[in-house]
Design an enzyme around this catalytic site. Structure first.
Site, short mmCIF file in Angstrom:
data_model
loop_
_atom_site.label_atom_id
_atom_site.label_comp_id
_atom_site.label_asym_id
_atom_site.label_seq_id
_atom_site.Cartn_x
_atom_site.Cartn_y
_atom_site.Cartn_z
N ASP A 50 -8.22 -1.27 18.49
CA ASP A 50 -7.80 -2.36 17.59
C ASP A 50 -9.06 -2.80 16.85
OD1 ASP A 50 -7.30 -4.83 16.48
OD2 ASP A 50 -6.36 -5.67 18.26
N ASP A 87 -4.24 -5.89 8.08
CA ASP A 87 -4.56 -7.08 7.29
C ASP A 87 -4.14 -8.36 8.04
OD1 ASP A 87 -5.29 -8.63 5.13
OD2 ASP A 87 -3.66 -7.95 3.81
N SER A 106 -4.21 2.97 3.93
CA SER A 106 -3.04 3.46 3.18
C SER A 106 -2.01 4.25 3.97
CB SER A 106 -3.46 4.31 1.95
OG SER A 106 -3.91 3.48 0.90
N THR A 107 -2.24 4.41 5.28
CA THR A 107 -1.30 5.27 6.02
C THR A 107 -0.26 4.49 6.82
OG1 THR A 107 -2.79 5.45 7.92
CG2 THR A 107 -3.03 7.10 6.20
N TYR A 158 1.58 1.45 3.22
CA TYR A 158 1.38 2.13 1.92
C TYR A 158 1.81 3.60 1.93
CZ TYR A 158 -0.85 -1.85 -0.48
OH TYR A 158 -1.09 -3.05 -1.11
P1 ADP Z 1 -1.83 0.05 4.43
O1 ADP Z 1 -1.03 -1.02 3.73
O2 ADP Z 1 -3.16 0.35 3.76
O3 ADP Z 1 -1.01 1.28 4.71
P2 ADP Z 1 -1.48 -0.87 7.19
O4 ADP Z 1 -2.18 -2.00 7.88
O5 ADP Z 1 -0.01 -0.99 7.01
O6 ADP Z 1 -2.27 -0.64 5.82
O7 ADP Z 1 -1.77 0.46 7.98
C1 ADP Z 1 -3.00 1.12 7.97
C2 ADP Z 1 -3.31 1.65 9.37
O8 ADP Z 1 -3.80 0.59 10.18
C3 ADP Z 1 -2.10 2.24 10.11
O9 ADP Z 1 -2.53 3.46 10.70
C4 ADP Z 1 -1.82 1.20 11.20
O10 ADP Z 1 -1.31 1.82 12.36
C5 ADP Z 1 -3.22 0.69 11.46
N1 ADP Z 1 -3.37 -0.61 12.14
C6 ADP Z 1 -2.53 -1.65 12.23
N2 ADP Z 1 -3.09 -2.66 12.93
C7 ADP Z 1 -4.34 -2.23 13.29
C8 ADP Z 1 -5.42 -2.77 14.04
N3 ADP Z 1 -5.37 -3.99 14.57
N4 ADP Z 1 -6.56 -2.02 14.21
C9 ADP Z 1 -6.64 -0.79 13.68
N5 ADP Z 1 -5.66 -0.22 12.96
C10 ADP Z 1 -4.53 -0.93 12.78
#
Ligand code: ADP
Length: 187
Positions: A18, A42, A133-134, A137
């Site tokens: 995380d 985010d 973005s994965t 997005y």
């Molecule tokens: P985007 O809108 O750029 O796609 P997201 O947050 O929806 O951003 O997803 C981007 C990546 O971050 C995904 O692989 C998701 O699983 C991951 N993610 C979500 N929460 C966390 C976290 N706390 N730490 C690391 N990665 C995370």
């Protein structure tokens, strides 16, 4: 789950985790153009980092980007209550059809590269990235992982400043895709 390789004098680390728990000097937020928070990584960063980050993001909107942060650009705030001192907010492309075409690939590249350049400008030597973005997005994981890794490796080979880049990947599956992509790249 962790994989570490050396790129010249720097370390490139892939780990499951995380990103809000990381103790690198900066962590990168996969933000959206509003800079006002959202879901996924985010939402997690704003909720763990506290309101100071949001206040700084609002100021950036008012002063520098009233229309929102363009895709591929990056800005920096402090880390609020996080272990990291800074959060670099960048916006990756949206892959509506789940395809990373040339334009989107360039924008994804820019998001990583501008984050790294901004880190260097601010004297940051250790930085953690999520898989930009994965998630919401919808860009394809394998291609996006390759673009992410290639961009970081190229930067570390060219620039001698940053000492450690960590990809902090949220699930086993994402970690495995990045680990495989790294094996397929000529380092
Ligand atoms: P985007 O809108 O750029 O796609 P997201 O947050 O929806 O951003 O997803 C981007 C990546 O971050 C995904 O692989 C998701 O699983 C991951 N993610 C979500 N929460 C966390 C976290 N706390 N730490 C690391 N990665 C995370």
């Amino acid at each position: 789950m962790e994989k570490i390789i050396n790129i010249d004098k720097a370390k490139l680390i892939l780990k499951k985790g995380d990103i809000t728990q990381e103790d690198t000097q900066a962590i990168v937020n996969a933000a959206n153009p509003t800079l006002l928070g959202g879901g996924g990584v985010d939402g997690a960063i704003h909720s763990k980092g506290g309101t100071q980050i949001l206040q700084e993001c609002k100021k950036i909107r008012e002063t520098l980007y009233p229309e929102g942060l363009p895709t591929g650009e990056a800005v920096i705030t402090t880390g609020g209550n996080l272990k990291a001192n800074y959060v670099i907010h960048t916006v990756g492309p949206i892959c509506e059809k789940g395809l990373l075409d040339k334009d989107k690939e360039n924008l994804l590249r820019k998001a990583y590269l501008n984050s790294l350049k901004l880190a260097k400008e601010k004297g940051i030597k250790t930085i953690a990235f999520p898989s930009i973005s994965t998630g919401a997005y919808r860009c394809p994981l394998n291609e996006s992982a390759k673009t992410a890794l290639k961009t970081v490796i190229e930067f570390l080979k060219k620039e001698n400043y940053i000492q450690e880049v960590r990809f902090v990947l949220f699930t086993d599956e994402i970690f495995k895709v990045y680990a495989k992509a790294l094996e397929e790249i000529d380092v």
